[in-house]
Design a protein around this motif. Sequence first.
Motif, PDB file in Angstrom:
ATOM      1  N   ASP A 196       0.813  -1.224   0.000  1.00 57.67           N
ATOM      2  CA  ASP A 196       0.000   0.000   0.000  1.00 57.67           C
ATOM      3  C   ASP A 196       0.843   1.269   0.000  1.00 57.67           C
ATOM      4  O   ASP A 196       0.610   2.193   0.783  1.00 57.67           O
ATOM      5  CB  ASP A 196      -0.934   0.023   1.225  1.00 57.67           C
ATOM      6  N   LEU A 197       1.836   1.298  -0.847  1.00 57.67           N
ATOM      7  CA  LEU A 197       2.658   2.500  -0.986  1.00 57.67           C
ATOM      8  C   LEU A 197       2.285   3.177  -2.295  1.00 57.67           C
ATOM      9  O   LEU A 197       1.862   2.517  -3.237  1.00 57.67           O
ATOM     10  CB  LEU A 197       4.145   2.138  -1.021  1.00 57.67           C
ATOM     11  N   ARG A 198       2.465   4.488  -2.313  1.00 59.30           N
ATOM     12  CA  ARG A 198       2.146   5.194  -3.533  1.00 59.30           C
ATOM     13  C   ARG A 198       3.324   6.072  -3.937  1.00 59.30           C
ATOM     14  O   ARG A 198       3.856   6.811  -3.110  1.00 59.30           O
ATOM     15  CB  ARG A 198       0.928   6.054  -3.297  1.00 59.30           C
ATOM     16  N   VAL A 199       3.722   5.957  -5.206  1.00 58.65           N
ATOM     17  CA  VAL A 199       4.768   6.836  -5.718  1.00 58.65           C
ATOM     18  C   VAL A 199       4.068   8.069  -6.292  1.00 58.65           C
ATOM     19  O   VAL A 199       3.263   7.943  -7.211  1.00 58.65           O
ATOM     20  CB  VAL A 199       5.590   6.170  -6.844  1.00 58.65           C
ATOM     21  N   GLU A 200       4.342   9.228  -5.736  1.00 61.07           N
ATOM     22  CA  GLU A 200       3.821  10.480  -6.291  1.00 61.07           C
ATOM     23  C   GLU A 200       4.928  11.073  -7.144  1.00 61.07           C
ATOM     24  O   GLU A 200       6.067  11.205  -6.675  1.00 61.07           O
ATOM     25  CB  GLU A 200       3.492  11.456  -5.159  1.00 61.07           C
ATOM     26  N   LEU A 201       4.580  11.421  -8.368  1.00 61.90           N
ATOM     27  CA  LEU A 201       5.615  11.843  -9.318  1.00 61.90           C
ATOM     28  C   LEU A 201       5.258  13.180  -9.951  1.00 61.90           C
ATOM     29  O   LEU A 201       4.103  13.438 -10.269  1.00 61.90           O
ATOM     30  CB  LEU A 201       5.744  10.757 -10.403  1.00 61.90           C
ATOM     31  N   ASN A 202       6.277  14.012 -10.124  1.00 63.40           N
ATOM     32  CA  ASN A 202       6.056  15.292 -10.795  1.00 63.40           C
ATOM     33  C   ASN A 202       7.330  15.702 -11.516  1.00 63.40           C
ATOM     34  O   ASN A 202       8.406  15.170 -11.240  1.00 63.40           O
ATOM     35  CB  ASN A 202       5.684  16.361  -9.752  1.00 63.40           C
ATOM     36  N   SER A 203       7.184  16.632 -12.442  1.00 64.82           N
ATOM     37  CA  SER A 203       8.370  17.309 -12.956  1.00 64.82           C
ATOM     38  C   SER A 203       8.242  18.745 -12.492  1.00 64.82           C
ATOM     39  O   SER A 203       7.212  19.386 -12.722  1.00 64.82           O
ATOM     40  CB  SER A 203       8.422  17.264 -14.485  1.00 64.82           C
ATOM     41  N   VAL A 204       9.245  19.256 -11.787  1.00 63.14           N
ATOM     42  CA  VAL A 204       9.156  20.629 -11.280  1.00 63.14           C
ATOM     43  C   VAL A 204       9.810  21.621 -12.239  1.00 63.14           C
ATOM     44  O   VAL A 204      10.055  22.772 -11.895  1.00 63.14           O
ATOM     45  CB  VAL A 204       9.743  20.761  -9.846  1.00 63.14           C
ATOM     46  N   GLY A 205      10.104  21.138 -13.467  1.00 66.28           N
ATOM     47  CA  GLY A 205      10.617  22.037 -14.489  1.00 66.28           C
ATOM     48  C   GLY A 205      12.081  22.391 -14.286  1.00 66.28           C
ATOM     49  O   GLY A 205      12.791  21.746 -13.511  1.00 66.28           O
ATOM     50  N   ALA A 219       3.181   6.248   2.457  1.00 71.25           N
ATOM     51  CA  ALA A 219       2.608   5.018   3.048  1.00 71.25           C
ATOM     52  C   ALA A 219       1.281   5.365   3.685  1.00 71.25           C
ATOM     53  O   ALA A 219       1.155   6.401   4.341  1.00 71.25           O
ATOM     54  CB  ALA A 219       3.562   4.449   4.097  1.00 71.25           C
ATOM     55  N   GLN A 220       0.292   4.498   3.480  1.00 70.30           N
ATOM     56  CA  GLN A 220      -1.010   4.722   4.130  1.00 70.30           C
ATOM     57  C   GLN A 220      -0.905   4.247   5.582  1.00 70.30           C
ATOM     58  O   GLN A 220      -0.144   3.336   5.878  1.00 70.30           O
ATOM     59  CB  GLN A 220      -2.121   3.908   3.453  1.00 70.30           C
ATOM     60  N   GLY A 221      -1.640   4.886   6.453  1.00 70.63           N
ATOM     61  CA  GLY A 221      -1.825   4.338   7.793  1.00 70.63           C
ATOM     62  C   GLY A 221      -0.741   4.624   8.812  1.00 70.63           C
ATOM     63  O   GLY A 221      -0.746   4.050   9.891  1.00 70.63           O
ATOM     64  N   ILE A 222       0.227   5.514   8.514  1.00 73.76           N
ATOM     65  CA  ILE A 222       1.201   5.830   9.573  1.00 73.76           C
ATOM     66  C   ILE A 222       1.028   7.258  10.084  1.00 73.76           C
ATOM     67  O   ILE A 222       1.926   7.830  10.696  1.00 73.76           O
ATOM     68  CB  ILE A 222       2.682   5.574   9.162  1.00 73.76           C
ATOM     69  N   GLY A 223      -0.144   7.821   9.810  1.00 76.24           N
ATOM     70  CA  GLY A 223      -0.440   9.148  10.335  1.00 76.24           C
ATOM     71  C   GLY A 223      -0.034  10.249   9.376  1.00 76.24           C
ATOM     72  O   GLY A 223       0.198   9.998   8.193  1.00 76.24           O
ATOM     73  N   ALA A 224       0.039  11.466   9.921  1.00 80.38           N
ATOM     74  CA  ALA A 224       0.255  12.641   9.084  1.00 80.38           C
ATOM     75  C   ALA A 224       1.616  12.603   8.382  1.00 80.38           C
ATOM     76  O   ALA A 224       1.754  13.085   7.264  1.00 80.38           O
ATOM     77  CB  ALA A 224       0.147  13.899   9.933  1.00 80.38           C
ATOM     78  N   GLN A 225       2.618  12.037   9.049  1.00 78.99           N
ATOM     79  CA  GLN A 225       3.959  12.000   8.451  1.00 78.99           C
ATOM     80  C   GLN A 225       4.076  10.764   7.571  1.00 78.99           C
ATOM     81  O   GLN A 225       4.746   9.796   7.896  1.00 78.99           O
ATOM     82  CB  GLN A 225       5.030  12.008   9.549  1.00 78.99           C
ATOM     83  N   LEU A 279      10.208   1.787   9.642  1.00 76.87           N
ATOM     84  CA  LEU A 279       9.943   0.835  10.729  1.00 76.87           C
ATOM     85  C   LEU A 279       8.528   1.015  11.271  1.00 76.87           C
ATOM     86  O   LEU A 279       7.862   0.039  11.620  1.00 76.87           O
ATOM     87  CB  LEU A 279      11.002   0.983  11.837  1.00 76.87           C
ATOM     88  N   LEU A 280       8.058   2.265  11.296  1.00 72.83           N
ATOM     89  CA  LEU A 280       6.671   2.520  11.738  1.00 72.83           C
ATOM     90  C   LEU A 280       5.680   1.852  10.787  1.00 72.83           C
ATOM     91  O   LEU A 280       4.723   1.200  11.226  1.00 72.83           O
ATOM     92  CB  LEU A 280       6.390   4.021  11.715  1.00 72.83           C
ATOM     93  N   ALA A 281       5.932   2.036   9.490  1.00 73.63           N
ATOM     94  CA  ALA A 281       5.023   1.454   8.497  1.00 73.63           C
ATOM     95  C   ALA A 281       5.055  -0.071   8.587  1.00 73.63           C
ATOM     96  O   ALA A 281       4.026  -0.735   8.452  1.00 73.63           O
ATOM     97  CB  ALA A 281       5.409   1.915   7.087  1.00 73.63           C
ATOM     98  N   MET A 282       6.234  -0.621   8.844  1.00 73.01           N
ATOM     99  CA  MET A 282       6.329  -2.083   8.958  1.00 73.01           C
ATOM    100  C   MET A 282       5.542  -2.566  10.166  1.00 73.01           C
ATOM    101  O   MET A 282       4.828  -3.565  10.100  1.00 73.01           O
ATOM    102  CB  MET A 282       7.799  -2.510   9.074  1.00 73.01           C
TER     103      MET A 282
END
Length: 426
Positions: free
Chosen positions: A158-167, A271-277, A311-314
Amino acid sequence: MLTTRPRGTNDILPGEVGKWQQLEKILRHVSRLYGYREIRTPIFEHTELFQRGVGETTDIVEKEMYNFTTKGDKSFSLRPEGTAPTVRAFVENKLYAEPQPTKLYYIGPMFRHDKPQAGRYRQFHQYGVEVFGSSDPAIDAEVIAMAMDIYARLGLKDLRVELNSVGCPQCRPVHRRELQNYLQGKKEQLCPTCQGRFERNPMRILDCKVQSCQELVREAPTIDQYLCPVCRENFQAVQKQLTALGVDFHLNPRLVRGLDYYVQTAFEIVAQGIGAQSSIGGGGRYDGLVEQVGGPAMPGIGFALGLERILLAMEQQGLSLAEEDRVDVYLAILGEKAKIPGAVLAQKLRQAGLAVERDYQGRSLKAQLKSADRLGVKYTLILGEDEIKNDQVVLRNMQDGSQVVLSLAEAAGYLQQEISKEETRI
Ligand code: HAM
């Protein structure tokens, strides 16, 4: 005060350190597979390195650095991140004169004076990689795939790669102007931090976490509409490579990241589910940075992963890393006459590669066996005065209580064999 650690720092106790060592072992192993060599840089650097490298207008440099001055009024900072120090070392040690690309990795503590909360610490640990000397989009895709490979080996889901090009410096100013024009009339409604960002770093407003700012920028112009042909083509090539490598990603044109050195590819792993951070890793390309720090024009790209957050996510996902600080054998030493032969035997066993714990207090057999049980050892060697007379030692299997008598000379070899039957030793 004396018995309280500074806020936002952690003690890693002996009971937890095994999983850190295991994690580090995996990170070193994967680094080797992808061709990275380790670099160790100082924990503090000249403040100016981060001001110029990370950027004067970033939260890190403006608010979060641990700065101190020494005699002679020199200002130093505890490193808040590892990219600028790696670039500094790359330039200072003229690693650019070697055949390129240079691929380096580091593991170590970083320091940011931010408000502590779950997953956000003032001293935390990063594993990071930096590649110098290649602007091929293949390397952008490869570093992202490598980060995902690490998470996969740890079993994280349940990980997500967020991708962008900042130019780049060609297209970014156009976007910056458009964004300022768009926000001009809404300035007063921005949060105090973003009001400050309006002039200095308006792009950061796009990924502000404050709800009211998020609403204000919902329709704001994003960089994807302004990318120059070179950046656009590069971004497409990175995506094509990622798809070929089987890495799923989510395009996020609002992803800006909190460091000023990025150009083109920027990414974050969430990572989902480890809170705001929730960002467990992030990185991107920084083609102008080597030059900015005083080196030749040389492209660079890298990422850093937060080890506490991994380690938190694990933990959150019920995953654990095998502990390695296990004891192989307990040595029970009984009576005055057994003390010196006991010390000699313990030494011999350790030299033969066995982890040995022993008694130092001359306690009863019962007390020593209890200690052995508490350590969870499978074997206890019992050395008393009778055994010494015959140059022997008793080997007790703690699981079934069976005992065999061994000669002192064969004890180490016998134990090694028994243990290697159970598992492959390192
Ligand atoms: P960063 O996004 O600032 O990037 O940090 C990378 C990772 O470090 C974050 O995703 C997070 O997991 C962890 N991290 C950051 N701050 C904290 C904190 N206060 N407490 C716990 N974990 C934290 C960089 O540092 C760049 N140098 C990455 C990079 C390398 N870009 C190119 N090369």
